[in-house]
Design a protein around this motif. Structure first.
Motif, PDB file in Angstrom:
ATOM      1  N   LYS A  20       0.831  -1.205   0.000  1.00 16.83           N
ATOM      2  CA  LYS A  20       0.000   0.000   0.000  1.00 16.83           C
ATOM      3  C   LYS A  20       0.867   1.259   0.000  1.00 16.83           C
ATOM      4  CE  LYS A  20      -3.752   2.250   2.599  1.00 16.83           C
ATOM      5  NZ  LYS A  20      -3.036   3.520   2.824  1.00 16.83           N
ATOM      6  N   GLY A  23       2.881   1.612  -3.200  1.00 19.96           N
ATOM      7  CA  GLY A  23       2.020   2.021  -4.309  1.00 19.96           C
ATOM      8  C   GLY A  23       1.733   3.508  -4.290  1.00 19.96           C
ATOM      9  N   ARG A  28       1.045   3.690  -8.135  1.00 17.40           N
ATOM     10  CA  ARG A  28       0.575   2.452  -8.757  1.00 17.40           C
ATOM     11  C   ARG A  28      -0.325   1.707  -7.776  1.00 17.40           C
ATOM     12  NH1 ARG A  28       5.515  -0.866 -11.148  1.00 17.40           N
ATOM     13  NH2 ARG A  28       3.767  -1.943 -12.162  1.00 17.40           N
ATOM     14  N   THR A  29      -1.178   0.862  -8.321  1.00 14.73           N
ATOM     15  CA  THR A  29      -2.067   0.063  -7.474  1.00 14.73           C
ATOM     16  C   THR A  29      -1.304  -1.099  -6.867  1.00 14.73           C
ATOM     17  OG1 THR A  29      -2.752  -1.376  -9.287  1.00 14.73           O
ATOM     18  CG2 THR A  29      -4.016   0.672  -8.952  1.00 14.73           C
ATOM     19  N   GLN A  30      -1.861  -1.658  -5.778  1.00 14.91           N
ATOM     20  CA  GLN A  30      -1.214  -2.798  -5.139  1.00 14.91           C
ATOM     21  C   GLN A  30      -1.162  -4.001  -6.068  1.00 14.91           C
ATOM     22  OE1 GLN A  30      -2.304  -3.540  -0.950  1.00 14.91           O
ATOM     23  NE2 GLN A  30      -3.509  -1.637  -1.034  1.00 14.91           N
TER      24      GLN A  30
END
Length: 306
Positions: A20, A23, A28-30
């Motif tokens: 988390k 990211g 960026r997303t997990q």
């Protein structure tokens, strides 16, 4: 070949210990980070984390983390150097200029330029106009500031200003007590000490004076010393006569060929470095402000835009 973005994702995760937080730093997303880590492990053929929590590294993970940190720091350093150079913030700038400009006008301009380009390295060489043109033409200087030759060299000329010529002679000699401005005819019958400035003037009267001269010098200090010792008179641009030795006087001239045009010179067919381009633009913008204190005349061809 390992991709830098995969190593950066891995290094960021190891630094934070949580997908988390990593990211959020990388934007960026997990799930995207998890895919990058899986892709890196697949390329390496081994696990980087002991568990899915990403808090404990394997032996391979420890090795990759240490080298990745080193690699990424060096990569970032080199990229910053490249971007600074491309933006004109750093690099080496070689300027060749006639002595009067180098001593009186360029110091103020360079002081202000270096405040903006503090990582730049500037090398200033002062010489006569012929040598300045040769340095630019041969690629030994990026930018020249001097009188421009009419033919013979592949140089781009951007006129900056004009400087009136002055006769430099001893106080008390007939030339010194003449009233008003002198012209070329007033100089006949006197001993001329020739110099490069006169050689560049395309006026019949100057050719006659030069043909009769038996003395010459290229250095301004040498010219002043010769005049001071009674060897004759010389003709120099007004800027070069701002600080005369005791016993000398500078008399302004009038008529054809009595103004020296100073130009910014660059080499035709050669792209300037980003730093040199920045200095050119800076000079063209600021030269009117700096030369106003010397009461010089901006040329009608002066380009005040980059």
């Amino acid at each position: 070949m390992l991709k830098l973005d995969l190593l950066r994702a891995f290094a960021t995760v190891t630094r934070h210990g949580r997908l988390k937080d990593a990211g959020e730093e990388l934007g960026r997303t997990q799930s995207a980070l998890s895919m990058s880590l899986a892709q890196l492990e697949d390329q390496l053929g081994g696990k980087l984390f002991e568990t899915d929590r990403k808090t404990e590294l394997t032996d391979l993970g420890l090795y990759v983390r240490d080298l990745s940190d080193e690699l990424l720091r060096e990569n970032d350093r080199i990229q910053n150097l490249i971007m600074d150079y491309a933006r004109g913030h750093s690099g080496r700038l070689r300027i060749a200029s006639v002595p009067s400009i180098a001593a009186l006008i360029l110091p103020t301009l360079l002081r202000d330029f270096m405040k903006i380009h503090h990582a730049a390295e500037v090398e200033l060489t002062d010489s006569d106009s012929a040598s300045v043109r040769s340095m630019v033409d041969q690629g030994d200087a990026d930018i020249g500031i001097a009188g421009a030759a009419k033919t013979g060299q592949s140089l781009r000329k951007e006129p900056l200003f004009e400087d009136r010529l002055h006769v430099v002679c001893q106080v008390g000699v007939p030339l010194a007590i003449s009233s008003g401005h002198l012209c070329w005819q007033d100089l006949e019958g006197n001993q001329l000490i020739a110099n490069e400035t006169l050689a560049a003037i395309d006026v019949p009267a100057t050719k006659s004076l030069l043909a009769q001269s038996s003395l010459s010098a290229r250095n301004v200090s040498s010219l002043f010393a010769m005049v001071q010792n009674g060897l004759g008179y010389t003709v120099l641009p007004g800027l070069a006569t701002r600080q005369l030795s005791e016993g000398l006087i500078a008399m302004p001239m009038n008529g054809p060929g009595c103004n020296r045009e100073i130009s910014l010179l660059t080499r035709n067919g050669r792209t300037l470095s980003p730093l040199a381009l920045d200095f050119r633009s800076f000079l063209l913008r600021n030269i009117p402000r700096v030369i106003s204190q010397y009461q010089l005349t901006l040329t009608h061809l002066h380009a005040g835009q980059p």
